[in-house]
Motif scaffolding. Structure first.
Motif, PDB file in Angstrom:
ATOM      1  N   SER A  45       8.465   5.202   5.756  1.00  0.00           N
ATOM      2  CA  SER A  45       7.759   6.467   5.878  1.00  0.00           C
ATOM      3  C   SER A  45       8.746   7.614   5.952  1.00  0.00           C
ATOM      4  CB  SER A  45       6.867   6.470   7.128  1.00  0.00           C
ATOM      5  OG  SER A  45       7.649   6.322   8.300  1.00  0.00           O
ATOM      6  N   VAL A  75       3.886   7.274   3.182  1.00  0.00           N
ATOM      7  CA  VAL A  75       3.940   5.984   3.865  1.00  0.00           C
ATOM      8  C   VAL A  75       3.798   4.867   2.832  1.00  0.00           C
ATOM      9  CG1 VAL A  75       2.889   4.470   5.588  1.00  0.00           C
ATOM     10  CG2 VAL A  75       2.953   6.943   5.986  1.00  0.00           C
ATOM     11  N   LEU A  76       4.783   3.970   2.810  1.00  0.00           N
ATOM     12  CA  LEU A  76       4.738   2.779   1.967  1.00  0.00           C
ATOM     13  C   LEU A  76       4.651   1.563   2.875  1.00  0.00           C
ATOM     14  CD1 LEU A  76       7.568   3.637  -0.614  1.00  0.00           C
ATOM     15  CD2 LEU A  76       5.140   4.267  -0.707  1.00  0.00           C
ATOM     16  N   ALA A  77       3.558   0.824   2.795  1.00  0.00           N
ATOM     17  CA  ALA A  77       3.372  -0.389   3.592  1.00  0.00           C
ATOM     18  C   ALA A  77       3.843  -1.594   2.785  1.00  0.00           C
ATOM     19  CB  ALA A  77       1.910  -0.546   3.988  1.00  0.00           C
ATOM     20  N   GLU A  96      10.262   1.173   9.709  1.00  0.00           N
ATOM     21  CA  GLU A  96       9.712   0.856  11.029  1.00  0.00           C
ATOM     22  C   GLU A  96       9.264  -0.599  11.046  1.00  0.00           C
ATOM     23  OE1 GLU A  96       6.070   2.208  13.934  1.00  0.00           O
ATOM     24  OE2 GLU A  96       7.034   3.697  12.656  1.00  0.00           O
ATOM     25  N   ARG A  97       9.770  -1.324  12.024  1.00  0.00           N
ATOM     26  CA  ARG A  97       9.379  -2.722  12.199  1.00  0.00           C
ATOM     27  C   ARG A  97       8.985  -2.947  13.653  1.00  0.00           C
ATOM     28  NH1 ARG A  97      13.975  -3.538   8.815  1.00  0.00           N
ATOM     29  NH2 ARG A  97      13.392  -4.353   6.777  1.00  0.00           N
ATOM     30  N   GLN A 125       0.847  -1.188   0.000  1.00  0.00           N
ATOM     31  CA  GLN A 125       0.000   0.000   0.000  1.00  0.00           C
ATOM     32  C   GLN A 125       0.884   1.240   0.000  1.00  0.00           C
ATOM     33  OE1 GLN A 125      -2.343  -0.677   3.594  1.00  0.00           O
ATOM     34  NE2 GLN A 125      -4.116  -1.234   2.359  1.00  0.00           N
ATOM     35  N   SER A 160      11.308  -4.091  -1.641  1.00  0.00           N
ATOM     36  CA  SER A 160      11.686  -2.919  -0.848  1.00  0.00           C
ATOM     37  C   SER A 160      13.067  -2.389  -1.206  1.00  0.00           C
ATOM     38  CB  SER A 160      11.625  -3.249   0.648  1.00  0.00           C
ATOM     39  OG  SER A 160      12.509  -4.317   0.961  1.00  0.00           O
ATOM     40  N   SER A 173       6.105  -4.371   7.670  1.00  0.00           N
ATOM     41  CA  SER A 173       6.923  -3.192   7.945  1.00  0.00           C
ATOM     42  C   SER A 173       6.449  -2.030   7.087  1.00  0.00           C
ATOM     43  CB  SER A 173       8.398  -3.483   7.681  1.00  0.00           C
ATOM     44  OG  SER A 173       8.613  -3.774   6.314  1.00  0.00           O
ATOM     45  N   THR A 174       6.879  -0.837   7.444  1.00  0.00           N
ATOM     46  CA  THR A 174       6.518   0.347   6.683  1.00  0.00           C
ATOM     47  C   THR A 174       7.755   1.195   6.401  1.00  0.00           C
ATOM     48  OG1 THR A 174       6.037   1.639   8.673  1.00  0.00           O
ATOM     49  CG2 THR A 174       4.190   0.483   7.639  1.00  0.00           C
TER      50      THR A 174
END
Length: 287
Positions: free
Chosen positions: A104, A94-96, A130-131, A7, A67, A101-102
């Protein structure tokens, strides 16, 4: 299996007047090879925004890229105004990813208009990872949130004045030599929010240089004195021969700027002449 894009969304914070309802906006995420991975084209209606947050707005996922290829890509924001519409804003991207994980990041203080319709950002300088609720890499601007455990990237050495300046927002700052800072060939330097060392180093929001704020503010290349409004408290490793990173960074006792002293020239000083390292320690930066 490598995590893939699942997303993507963007949120805005507008800093002044309403936006025209016929201004077209295009948001695009590309990977390192230029492949469009996520995009949205919209007018977003009439955004009645005076100091207001809007979003998040979702982007359409076109290619579920991995990623590693995403982080070396770029993000482009473009407006196509019908008239003299001007956007002054901040945004959060923001990339989900498929593993939960994201990625951002935030950029502040942007302005787009009919005469400056597009800006492009390198994702590796913009994004953090961010994890499980733990921030392990940060690339927010100096005015952003910065705390213990964060690593802030986007810092560069100016090859003209030898100063350390923040390039992560796309603002080239003001160089004592004239014009903007030039970072061709510079490494990407990191600041550790949990470092031990000398406090009171500050980012100047006028010239973009890192300077020591523990004494009376000194002259800024942008005119007047340095301004550290919105800056974090940066901590620098000083006189530690065992520290990891690049040593040879000095404090200029004239303009208070951190500058690289490992070249033949110490670089131009906003106070006149070249920087002076008299009384400085030997600082080490992560690169």
């Amino acid at each position: 299996m490598a995590a893939r894009l699942a997303q993507a969304s963007v949120s805005f914070h507008f800093n002044d007047d309403d936006k025209y309802d016929d201004t077209h906006v295009t948001l695009t995420v590309r990977d390192v090879n230029g492949l469009v991975c996520a995009q949205v084209d919209s007018d977003y209606g009439h955004l009645n925004v005076v100091q207001k947050d809007e979003g998040p707005f979702g982007l359409v996922i076109l290619n579920r890229q991995t990623s590693d290829l995403l982080q070396n890509g770029n993000f482009t924001i473009r407006i196509t105004p019908n008239g003299h519409d001007t956007w002054r804003f901040n945004f959060d991207l923001v990339l989900a990813l498929s593993d939960g994980s994201t990625l951002s990041g935030r950029v502040q203080g942007l302005e787009l208009s009919r005469n400056n319709q597009q800006q492009e950002f390198e994702l590796q300088r913009l994004l953090s990872v961010e994890r499980h609720g733990q921030e392990i890499s940060v690339a927010d601007g100096p005015a952003g949130y910065f705390q213990e455990g964060d690593l802030q990237s986007g810092w560069r050495r100016c090859l003209k004045c030898q100063g350390m300046y923040f390039a992560g927002s796309g603002n080239g700052g003001i160089c004592a030599v004239g014009g903007e800072h030039a970072s061709d060939g510079s490494g990407d330097y990191l600041f550790d929010g949990g470092a031990s060392g000398q406090h009171d180093w500050r980012w100047c929001n006028k010239c973009q240089l890192l300077h020591f704020g523990g004494v009376q503010p000194s002259v800024c290349a942008a005119g007047g004195l340095h301004s550290s409004t919105g800056s974090a408290d940066y901590v620098l490793i000083n006189n530690d021969p065992g520290a990891l990173g690049q040593s040879g960074w000095n404090w200029c006792q004239k303009c208070q700027v951190l500058h690289f002293a490992g070249e033949e020239s110490l670089g131009a000083c906003a106070s006149g002449g070249t920087h002076s390292s008299d009384g400085s320690g030997n600082y080490t930066l992560l690169d």
